[in-house]
Write a protein that holds these residues in place. Structure first.
Motif, PDB file in Angstrom:
ATOM      1  N   UNK A  79      -3.355  -0.849  -6.255  1.00  0.00           N
ATOM      2  CA  UNK A  79      -2.436   0.289  -6.426  1.00  0.00           C
ATOM      3  C   UNK A  79      -3.185   1.505  -6.955  1.00  0.00           C
ATOM      4  N   UNK A  80      -4.124   1.271  -7.858  1.00  0.00           N
ATOM      5  CA  UNK A  80      -4.886   2.354  -8.471  1.00  0.00           C
ATOM      6  C   UNK A  80      -5.633   3.170  -7.406  1.00  0.00           C
ATOM      7  N   UNK A  81      -6.098   2.516  -6.357  1.00  0.00           N
ATOM      8  CA  UNK A  81      -6.848   3.207  -5.303  1.00  0.00           C
ATOM      9  C   UNK A  81      -5.993   3.584  -4.099  1.00  0.00           C
ATOM     10  N   UNK A  82      -5.028   2.746  -3.730  1.00  0.00           N
ATOM     11  CA  UNK A  82      -4.225   3.003  -2.531  1.00  0.00           C
ATOM     12  C   UNK A  82      -3.159   4.080  -2.780  1.00  0.00           C
ATOM     13  N   UNK A  83      -2.488   4.042  -3.928  1.00  0.00           N
ATOM     14  CA  UNK A  83      -1.420   5.018  -4.190  1.00  0.00           C
ATOM     15  C   UNK A  83      -1.888   6.470  -4.085  1.00  0.00           C
ATOM     16  N   UNK A  84      -2.956   6.872  -4.810  1.00  0.00           N
ATOM     17  CA  UNK A  84      -3.382   8.271  -4.705  1.00  0.00           C
ATOM     18  C   UNK A  84      -3.825   8.645  -3.289  1.00  0.00           C
ATOM     19  N   UNK A  85      -4.429   7.693  -2.590  1.00  0.00           N
ATOM     20  CA  UNK A  85      -4.875   7.934  -1.221  1.00  0.00           C
ATOM     21  C   UNK A  85      -3.673   8.289  -0.331  1.00  0.00           C
ATOM     22  N   UNK A  86      -2.591   7.521  -0.447  1.00  0.00           N
ATOM     23  CA  UNK A  86      -1.405   7.790   0.377  1.00  0.00           C
ATOM     24  C   UNK A  86      -0.627   9.010  -0.121  1.00  0.00           C
ATOM     25  N   UNK A  87      -0.657   9.256  -1.433  1.00  0.00           N
ATOM     26  CA  UNK A  87       0.009  10.443  -1.969  1.00  0.00           C
ATOM     27  C   UNK A  87      -0.650  11.720  -1.456  1.00  0.00           C
TER      28      UNK A  87
END
Length: 121
Positions: free
Chosen positions: A38-46
């Motif tokens: 989540x730490x890496x995927x969330x900002x990427x998709x945001x």
């Protein structure tokens, strides 16, 4: 009111050795690895084209890869979709994720299998 829609996100990490604890959502290893995802995927998709509508992703499973040091990640991601909005551009989103992971090779400290990314695949 906007509808809540899902899409799948799948990729393979080549430097995370799979073990049985990763199959158990209640295990400490599953939970800590999920948090890191989540730490890496969330900002990427945001920061992608769905960013303003992006709600979040949930890791559904970690699975063994085709070689010993690989772990496959299966996630379901959620976004809000206005009735008038175009359908999810999964090809565009794939290219954005590819660009933000150095050609599907790096996600934070993790190395990715460059042919493993699927968006709604």
């Amino acid at each position: 009111a906007p509808a809540v829609k899902n899409f799948t996100l799948n990729f393979t990490i080549t430097n995370l050795q799979f073990n049985a604890d990763l199959q158990k959502p209640s295990s400490r290893r599953f939970k800590s690895t999920e948090k890191v995802m989540y730490h890496y995927v969330d900002p990427l998709l945001q920061r992608s084209s769905i960013g303003p509508a992006y709600i979040g992703c949930k890791v559904m499973a970690f699975r063994p890869g085709s070689v010993r040091d690989e772990t496959r990640v299966d996630a379901v991601c959620t976004y809000s979709k206005e009735a008038s909005a175009a359908p999810l551009d999964r090809v565009g989103l794939y290219h954005q994720v590819s660009n933000k992971t150095r050609g599907i090779t790096q996600l934070g400290p993790y190395s990715l299998h460059k042919d493993s990314l699927y968006v709604n695949g």
